[in-house]
Scaffold this motif. Structure first.
Motif, PDB file in Angstrom:
ATOM      1  N   TRP A 251      -3.228  -1.859   5.258  1.00 20.37           N
ATOM      2  CA  TRP A 251      -2.292  -2.797   5.529  1.00 20.37           C
ATOM      3  C   TRP A 251      -3.061  -4.430   5.905  1.00 20.37           C
ATOM      4  O   TRP A 251      -2.342  -5.267   5.495  1.00 20.37           O
TER       5      TRP A 251
ATOM      6  N   ALA B 221      -3.383  -5.340   2.201  1.00 20.22           N
ATOM      7  CA  ALA B 221      -2.072  -5.771   1.848  1.00 20.22           C
ATOM      8  C   ALA B 221      -1.895  -7.296   2.293  1.00 20.22           C
ATOM      9  O   ALA B 221      -1.051  -7.978   1.639  1.00 20.22           O
TER      10      ALA B 221
ATOM     11  N   HIS C 170      -5.050  -0.041  -2.978  1.00 20.10           N
ATOM     12  CA  HIS C 170      -5.669  -0.640  -1.678  1.00 20.10           C
ATOM     13  C   HIS C 170      -6.591   0.107  -0.975  1.00 20.10           C
ATOM     14  O   HIS C 170      -7.648  -0.097  -0.293  1.00 20.10           O
TER      15      HIS C 170
ATOM     16  N   PRO D 220       0.837  -1.102   0.013  1.00 20.98           N
ATOM     17  CA  PRO D 220      -0.070   0.002  -0.018  1.00 20.98           C
ATOM     18  C   PRO D 220       0.864   1.374   0.011  1.00 20.98           C
ATOM     19  O   PRO D 220       0.651   2.127   0.935  1.00 20.98           O
TER      20      PRO D 220
END
Length: 438
Positions: free
Chosen positions: A180, A183, A163, A155
């Motif tokens: 995150w 990700a 994202h 990201p």
């Protein structure tokens, strides 16, 4: 109606494989979609044209990035990089290809210029590729990997945008995740792309291969090659680096490619790296460099508009939901990924496809009991699917713009097909497995 997207994408694919010009193939596919939806020829074309503005921002940014890239090439700084690669890497073909993949990865995160670096870096290396008999399909695979894998897994840079789109779409449907988290959910599909890259470089295209003369066709994108330059570092090179850093900073702060490219151009002029009297030529060469890609993206946006406005995508979504019914998670995940492939192949943009996919995936996945991370994985993977395999995607057009500078690299058979095989297939397999274990 649910077959409109399938048939239209098949028309696009078949005509492209038959080496019809990409723009004409997209127009033909759009007309087929319109006619199957009950529109006339004229209405289909009007809907195509009215939707071309959807990628206007991207098209303008590509042209300005092309002009910035041309101004960089005028300084001769690219000669440094080429000379450094030749001296450091010697005759190791696979090493050169992997280094190119690494440089391409930097274009998505560390120096987010996307595809604009390709027509500057690759054409000067074509003679080296020819002398070493490097299979250009391996280079195309490496470039496409670098353009896709970073935003799929990280990201950062363009990945932050991708994202972020996934996170926003999930939030609108009551699912809260961070970039995150997404990700992490996309880590395994991203590793699938790594496997695809290694297979392409070390197995499929490992052997020596000479380019097929004239295979690029009459539609070759001609790129200005650097003249012989003195490969000693000078003040112009230093100021060029400053301009690049300035463009990067503005782009990161503003999150706007156009402002970043304009900043780079202004700094190049302010530092007298390129003379003001040469600005018209720089812009003209920039349009020549990236204009074809920009216009293809505009037409592809119009094609996506035809699919959406005729209700073809909605019909496919409803038919898919009805077909899935009470199937188990394994079957549901596989069908959703295939539908995502079809939609993305047609629209040619993973970023633009995610909002459409979210509308289909979230209700079905929630009903089937998928976890939030699994849903994010399916959405992110489906969005990335087809991007590397679409003739109208910048992930394939970019590599071709550099490798076909001498007219000896075919867009479909040397870029699109290798990318589809080595990345879409692993994405489906690894994305499917990840969705079942998350």
């Amino acid at each position: 109606m649910e077959w409109v997207v399938v048939v239209s994408v098949l028309v696009l694919t078949i005509l492209s494989l038959l080496r019809l010009n990409v723009i004409l193939a997209i127009i033909a596919a759009a007309i087929v979609a319109g006619l199957m939806s009950g529109l006339s020829f004229g209405d289909s074309i009007n809907l195509l044209v009215s939707g071309m503005g959807g990628q206007a921002n991207t098209a303008l940014s590509y042209i300005l990035l092309g002009a910035f890239a041309i101004s960089i090439s005028y300084t001769g700084i690219v000669g440094f990089l080429v000379d450094f690669l030749i001296k450091k890497l010697g005759g190791r073909r696979t090493t050169i290809v992997l280094v190119i993949a690494g440089i391409a990865c930097l274009s998505q995160n560390a120096i987010p210029v996307h595809i604009a670096f390709i027509p500057i870096l690759i054409p000067p290396l074509l003679k080296l590729f020819n002398s070493m008999r490097i299979d250009r399909r391996a280079v195309a695979s490496a470039l496409t990997f670098g353009l896709k894998a970073p935003y799929v897994m990280l990201p950062l840079g363009f990945g932050f945008i991708y994202h972020g789109i996934i996170v926003d779409g999930l939030a609108e449907n009551g699912i809260e995740l961070s970039v995150w988290d997404t990700a992490l959910a996309m880590l395994m599909p991203g590793l699938g792309m790594v496997v695809g890259l290694l297979v392409a470089v070390f197995i499929t295209y490992r052997k020596e291969r000479d380019p097929i003369i004239g295979s690029g066709g009459s539609g070759t994108i001609k790129v200005r090659e650097e003249a012989e330059v003195d490969l000693t570092f000078n003040s112009k090179h230093l100021l060029t680096l400053v301009a690049i850093v300035g463009a990067l900073i503005v782009q990161i702060i503003s999150e706007n490619l156009i402002l970043g490219a304009l900043t780079g151009l202004v700094l190049m002029l302010a530092f007298f790296v390129i003379p003001y009297k040469s600005l018209d030529k720089v812009m003209a060469d920039g349009i020549g460099l990236m204009g074809a890609i920009a216009f293809i993206m505009l037409v592809a946006s119009g094609y996506g508009n035809v699919l959406r406005e005729t209700g073809a995508v909605d019909a496919l979504v409803e038919a898919s939901a009805g077909f899935i019914g009470d199937s188990n998670q394994a079957v549901i995940a596989f069908i959703l990924l295939i539908v995502g492939l079809l939609i993305t192949m047609g629209i040619g943009s993973s970023f633009g496809t995610v909002p459409i996919i979210v509308a289909l995936y979230v209700p079905i996945c929630v009903a089937a009991g998928f976890s939030p991370m699994a849903i994010a994985c399916l959405i992110g993977t489906a969005g990335a699917l087809g991007d590397a395999g679409s003739p109208a995607s910048d992930s394939t057009l970019g590599p071709t713009s550099g490798l076909n500078a001498d007219g000896n690299h075919n867009h479909i058979w040397d870029t699109v097909v290798p990318s589809f095989i080595h990345y879409n297939i692993p994405l489906i397999i690894f994305g499917w497995i990840a969705a079942l274990i998350l």
